[in-house]
Design an enzyme around this catalytic site. Sequence first.
Site, short mmCIF file in Angstrom:
data_model
loop_
_atom_site.label_atom_id
_atom_site.label_comp_id
_atom_site.label_asym_id
_atom_site.label_seq_id
_atom_site.Cartn_x
_atom_site.Cartn_y
_atom_site.Cartn_z
CE1 TYR A 189 7.97 7.91 6.87
CE2 TYR A 189 8.96 5.73 6.62
CZ TYR A 189 7.92 6.62 6.38
OH TYR A 189 6.82 6.20 5.67
CB SER A 242 1.01 1.58 2.88
OG SER A 242 0.99 2.88 2.34
CG HIS A 291 -1.34 8.24 10.35
ND1 HIS A 291 -2.20 8.10 9.29
CD2 HIS A 291 -0.10 8.05 9.84
CE1 HIS A 291 -1.50 7.85 8.19
NE2 HIS A 291 -0.22 7.80 8.50
C1 LIG Z 1 6.62 5.29 9.47
C2 LIG Z 1 5.13 5.16 9.38
C3 LIG Z 1 4.50 5.22 8.15
C4 LIG Z 1 3.12 5.06 8.06
N1 LIG Z 1 2.52 5.03 6.82
C5 LIG Z 1 1.18 4.80 6.73
C6 LIG Z 1 0.55 4.65 5.46
O1 LIG Z 1 1.19 4.70 4.41
N2 LIG Z 1 -0.77 4.41 5.44
C7 LIG Z 1 -1.53 4.32 6.59
O2 LIG Z 1 -2.74 4.09 6.52
N3 LIG Z 1 -0.96 4.46 7.80
C8 LIG Z 1 0.37 4.67 7.89
N4 LIG Z 1 0.96 4.75 9.13
C9 LIG Z 1 0.14 4.61 10.35
C10 LIG Z 1 0.02 3.14 10.74
O3 LIG Z 1 -0.76 2.42 9.83
C11 LIG Z 1 -0.63 2.98 12.11
O4 LIG Z 1 -1.83 3.71 12.15
C12 LIG Z 1 0.30 3.46 13.24
O5 LIG Z 1 1.63 3.07 13.00
C13 LIG Z 1 -0.19 2.85 14.55
O6 LIG Z 1 0.56 3.29 15.61
P1 LIG Z 1 1.80 2.47 16.25
O7 LIG Z 1 2.94 2.70 15.34
O8 LIG Z 1 1.96 3.13 17.57
O9 LIG Z 1 1.40 1.03 16.30
C14 LIG Z 1 2.35 4.90 9.23
C15 LIG Z 1 2.99 4.85 10.48
C16 LIG Z 1 4.36 4.95 10.56
C17 LIG Z 1 5.02 4.85 11.91
#
Ligand SMILES: Cc1cc2nc3c(=O)[nH]c(=O)nc-3n(C[C@H](O)[C@H](O)[C@H](O)COP(=O)(O)O)c2cc1C
Length: 370
Positions: free
Chosen positions: A19, A101, A270
């Site tokens: 995940y 979040s 994301h």
């Molecule tokens: C497991 C997971 C869950 C995430 N859930 C959200 C979320 O609920 N809301 C959101 O705006 N971004 C979410 N993101 C995106 C992160 O905010 C962010 O954009 C992303 O992790 C950045 O990339 P990186 O993991 O390479 O640093 C999620 C990312 C991951 C890995």
Amino acid sequence: MSYLRQRARKRIPGFAFDYLDGGCNEEVNLRRNRDDLRDIQLMPRYLEPYSGANLDTELFGHRYKAPFGVAPIGLQGLIWPGAPKILAKAATAHGLPFILSTVGTASLEEISKLTEGTSWFQFYHPAEDRVRDDLLNRAASAGIRVLVLLCDTPTFGFRPREIRRGLAMPPKITPANILQMLGRPRWTLNTLREGVPRFANLLPYMPRRMNLQQLGVFMDGFFEKRMTRDKIACIRDRWKGTLLLKGVSTLDDAETALKLGLDGIIVSNHGGRQHDAGPSSIQSLNQIHRSLAGKIPLMMDSGVRSGTDIARAMAFGASAVFLGRAFMYGVAALGHRGGDHVAALLEAQLRQVMEQIGCHSPEELFEYRE
Ligand SMILES: Cc1cc2nc3c(=O)[nH]c(=O)nc-3n(C[C@H](O)[C@H](O)[C@H](O)COP(=O)(O)O)c2cc1C
């Protein structure tokens, strides 16, 4: 970071690791984020006079101790029990912004208190106006000053690693998942201690005692996934604090955000979890910055794994950088010490690269791009 990632893999169940770690489709965008960022070179100035690096960063009227922060992650508590609190505390101790979040596993009230009102809140748009207004009022009453609207989730990302693990909506508890939990006793014991992770911000709107099937139906109907100009304008009218748009990857969308009166943009895809054929985040930042530099603060996430990566993104025009997986690998690998460890590591790495190239402040990094 690869050490923390490997250690995380050994400490948490396979479904939780996939995940966190996985991207969408064939994970092309996940890799592109990393590869394009790593290609950036910073040019040292060894023979210029130098008086040291200061990482202080001003963002929206608040002074932070460094130009990076914790990106919002849904269901953090599934990855490591109590993760949002661990990271919120670490971010506050290090003077960094923490973004919670909407689908996090701690409530915005609890996190705002823990962070002394410095946390930001990422807003998934609810389908019902009544719930939208209630969430906005709750955020304002809790003392939150920065709201982060998300625009890059018009669909559920197609993520094969999650699907194979039964992490679709509704989630499936498979015999394989139970075996994985039993194989990770520390994670399981901590989960028992912290309680099963819940969507803490949504509890007031959820029927009590739902089974997983009902939870799936509820979650599917609760949010309106596609962001529109009208929705943004409506929130702009209602939210008196700082309003940011996250998930922007093109100049067109960035210009629309500017016209709609947003206070800042988080250029992001994301973390490669939504659109496998899209541009890397650093490529998007580069394109948007060429046209909008100085008109609106541009921040960036996706693919950042080190202090050097933070410097690279800032050299391409980011005023701050956010990290999702890097912080969570740390917590999954080291538990309650993980947030502190990653914050200190990134800070030290960023300072080292700035001192190495002779750069005094984060804003100055822009002058060191090749
Ligand atoms: C497991 C997971 C869950 C995430 N859930 C959200 C979320 O609920 N809301 C959101 O705006 N971004 C979410 N993101 C995106 C992160 O905010 C962010 O954009 C992303 O992790 C950045 O990339 P990186 O993991 O390479 O640093 C999620 C990312 C991951 C890995």
